[in-house]
Motif scaffolding. Structure first.
Motif, short mmCIF file in Angstrom:
data_model
loop_
_atom_site.label_atom_id
_atom_site.label_comp_id
_atom_site.label_asym_id
_atom_site.label_seq_id
_atom_site.Cartn_x
_atom_site.Cartn_y
_atom_site.Cartn_z
N VAL A 100 1.00 -1.53 0.03
CA VAL A 100 0.35 0.18 -0.15
C VAL A 100 1.40 1.20 0.16
O VAL A 100 2.17 1.23 0.20
N SER A 101 0.64 2.19 -0.57
CA SER A 101 1.29 3.36 -0.99
C SER A 101 -0.03 5.03 -0.38
O SER A 101 -1.00 4.64 -1.11
N PHE B 136 4.22 4.38 2.52
CA PHE B 136 4.09 3.02 2.02
C PHE B 136 4.24 1.78 3.74
O PHE B 136 4.89 2.29 4.86
N ALA B 137 3.76 0.64 2.71
CA ALA B 137 3.70 -0.10 4.07
C ALA B 137 4.02 -1.38 3.07
O ALA B 137 2.91 -1.62 2.05
N SER C 35 8.30 0.17 6.08
CA SER C 35 7.43 0.57 5.83
C SER C 35 8.52 1.85 6.22
O SER C 35 9.18 1.96 6.87
N ASN C 36 7.87 3.33 5.25
CA ASN C 36 8.75 4.32 6.30
C ASN C 36 7.45 5.35 6.45
O ASN C 36 7.76 6.59 7.08
N LEU C 37 6.41 4.70 6.99
CA LEU C 37 4.80 5.03 7.20
C LEU C 37 5.31 5.30 9.47
O LEU C 37 5.22 4.27 10.18
N THR D 113 -6.43 -4.21 -1.94
CA THR D 113 -5.03 -4.13 -2.03
C THR D 113 -5.11 -6.23 -2.33
O THR D 113 -4.76 -6.95 -2.84
N ILE D 114 -5.42 -6.54 -0.64
CA ILE D 114 -5.67 -8.58 -0.17
C ILE D 114 -6.84 -8.67 -1.29
O ILE D 114 -6.72 -9.62 -2.26
#
Length: 504
Positions: free
Chosen positions: A68-69, A75-76, A103-105, A124-125
């Motif tokens: 996800v972004s 993103f993760a 992740s960078n969240l 997404t899933i």
């Protein structure tokens, strides 16, 4: 430019392990930071893979990617797995979720992930594994709820505790079910390689008029050839209100002393502004007072306050407005998932603001900001900016497929075993379940003379250990398989507001 950001979270359990998850009606996936994520952004209670939860089930040997972004570049990433979800007294076994390893969240306040409450098409899933529906959709399609809806009460004040109610309406907030204003959710045509039929994508409804201090404005849709109404997304995961430049600029032109302060669409207004801003849905006006739409005084110019709405460039989905927490705090919002072949998805709104109430005085507003310490650390430009005219991108959806508001699809909504109560032209208010919380504890005392005395005290919130598996310490396991109870029909979940914080 900086602004306040607030998030709302609820405590859920995965495999008997408690986590705080941020709520989001603008997305559909549930995901948690796992112990495989070692970056500084992942310094939160984690889902411990080494614990080997007895209810954890792999999907494709953990090879189904989860990605996800977000628009801000965060993103993760990780993989898809199954786990037993428990929210109060509701249990959902084999629920798909994202196990995040990169992740960078950056989360704060011990939040470990996100609970998306949107439609499967946005997931997404689900798009990777069609048998895995989002959390709320799973309960609705399995018939686990008394009625396939959830309600949100964010609390009018930042110190309030709100509620998230699955399967019923919070009866302590909604005093009269018949006063709920119901709005049919907008379906969207397919795009790309999707099927050739329209379906539901977002919690989006048509908007009526905008009103500034009693003066009505007709919103201008970005794609007027597609929709005669502007569309509004109700998004608890967004901490602001965003609209198109063509509408937002007209709102501020009706508030004397307003001016644009950055090209990204941020306006300021005088902090003593005494205008109200209203949005109309279903021929009902929902009013915002100055303390609802004002963000706070600028540190460099304290007589000017940053304000919602903020303007943004048009998006190719045709969603003109994004109504986040500043608006959602003024209403009790109900998200009804719809029933296969019987009932379209609906959003119900119960006003918490009196549309005829007098506008707040400048003294009331000043007192509110002083108590909230709401000064925004930002420097305003000392020159006037002209309103941008951003380019409109091509419309993303297939215009050859017909779309009608109130469309009832044959599958993908709640199981058809439900009996519809929220029709387009008639609502059976008595069939909509309500659930009242128990905010107090009663103590019964039998006195020496035989009299029964009742004393009432406020119920304390139970202490919850986050991210720690039962019987697990320092990476060792000592546990037995736990059989969870069967699901009941409704659940009341306390909802908490994180402390306000400043972000770019």
């Amino acid at each position: 430019m900086q602004c306040f950001h607030r998030s709302y979270f609820a405590v859920i359990q995965l495999g008997n392990i408690s986590f705080r998850t941020a709520l989001d009606t603008g997305s559909s996936d549930a995901w948690l930071i796992s112990s495989a994520c070692t970056t500084s952004a992942c310094s939160v209670p984690k889902y411990q893979l080494a614990y080997k939860s007895p209810s954890f089930v792999t999907v494709n040997n953990n090879q189904t990617a989860f990605n996800v972004s977000f628009a801000d570049g965060t993103f993760a990433n990780g993989f898809v797995a199954l786990e037993t979800f428990q929210v109060k007294n509701l249990t959902v076994p084999n629920q798909g979720f994202g196990v995040v390893s990169h992740s960078n969240l950056s989360f704060t306040d011990d939040i470990s992930g996100l609970l998306g409450l949107g439609f499967p098409r946005l997931s997404t899933i689900f798009n990777s594994v069609p048998s895995l529906t989002p959390f709320f959709a799973t309960m609705a399609q399995r018939g686990q709820l008394e009625y396939p809806l959830f309600g949100l009460n964010l609390g009018m004040n930042t110190s309030d505790t709100g509620s998230l109610t699955f399967g019923a309406v919070d009866g302590s907030v909604v005093s009269n079910i018949s006063s709920i204003v119901w709005n049919e959710v907008m379906p969207f045509a397919p795009f790309g390689s999707e099927s050739n039929a329209s379906s539901y994508l977002q919690w989006t409804i048509p908007m009526g008029n905008l009103t500034v201090n009693g003066t009505s404005l007709t919103p201008i849709p970005t794609y007027s050839n597609i929709s005669r109404n502007s569309l509004a997304l109700f998004d608890v995961g967004t901490s602001g209100i965003f609209g198109p430049f063509q509408d937002v600029s007209r709102i501020y032109s009706a508030i004397p002393g307003s001016r644009l302060v950055d090209e990204a669409g941020q306006w300021v207004v005088p902090c003593d502004a005494n205008e109200t801003i209203s949005f109309s849905f279903g021929h009902k006006i929902f009013l915002m007072q100055p303390t609802d739409y004002l963000i706070g005084p600028s540190e460099s110019t304290p007589d000017l306050c940053l304000s919602w709405p903020r303007a943004r460039a048009p998006t190719s989905d045709g969603i003109d407005w994004q109504l986040g927490t500043p608006f959602l705090r003024t209403v009790y919002s109900i998200f009804s998932f719809g029933i296969d072949t019987k009932e379209a998805p609906m959003i119900g709104l119960f006003p918490l603001r009196n549309a005829t109430a007098p506008v707040q005085s400048p003294d009331e507003v000043a007192s509110f900001f002083s108590a909230a310490s709401a000064t925004v650390s930002t420097v305003l430009p000392n020159f006037l900016l002209s309103t941008p005219s951003p380019t409109t991108p091509p419309y993303a959806f297939n215009t050859s497929v017909s779309v009608s508001v109130g469309e009832i699809v044959s599958s993908g909504l709640a199981t058809s075993t439900y009996s519809p109560a929220i029709g387009s032209h008639h609502v059976n208010a008595t069939a909509i379940p309500t659930l009242a919380p128990s905010p107090t504890l009663a103590t019964f005392i039998l006195t020496s003379d035989g009299q029964l005395v009742t004393s009432v005290s406020t119920a304390a919130s139970p202490s919850i250990t986050l991210g720690t598996p039962p019987g697990w310490s320092n990476g060792s396991t000592s546990h037995a398989r736990v059989t969870l109870g069967t699901a009941v029909f409704a659940a009341f979940v306390p909802l908490f507001l994180l402390s306000a914080r400043l972000v770019l």
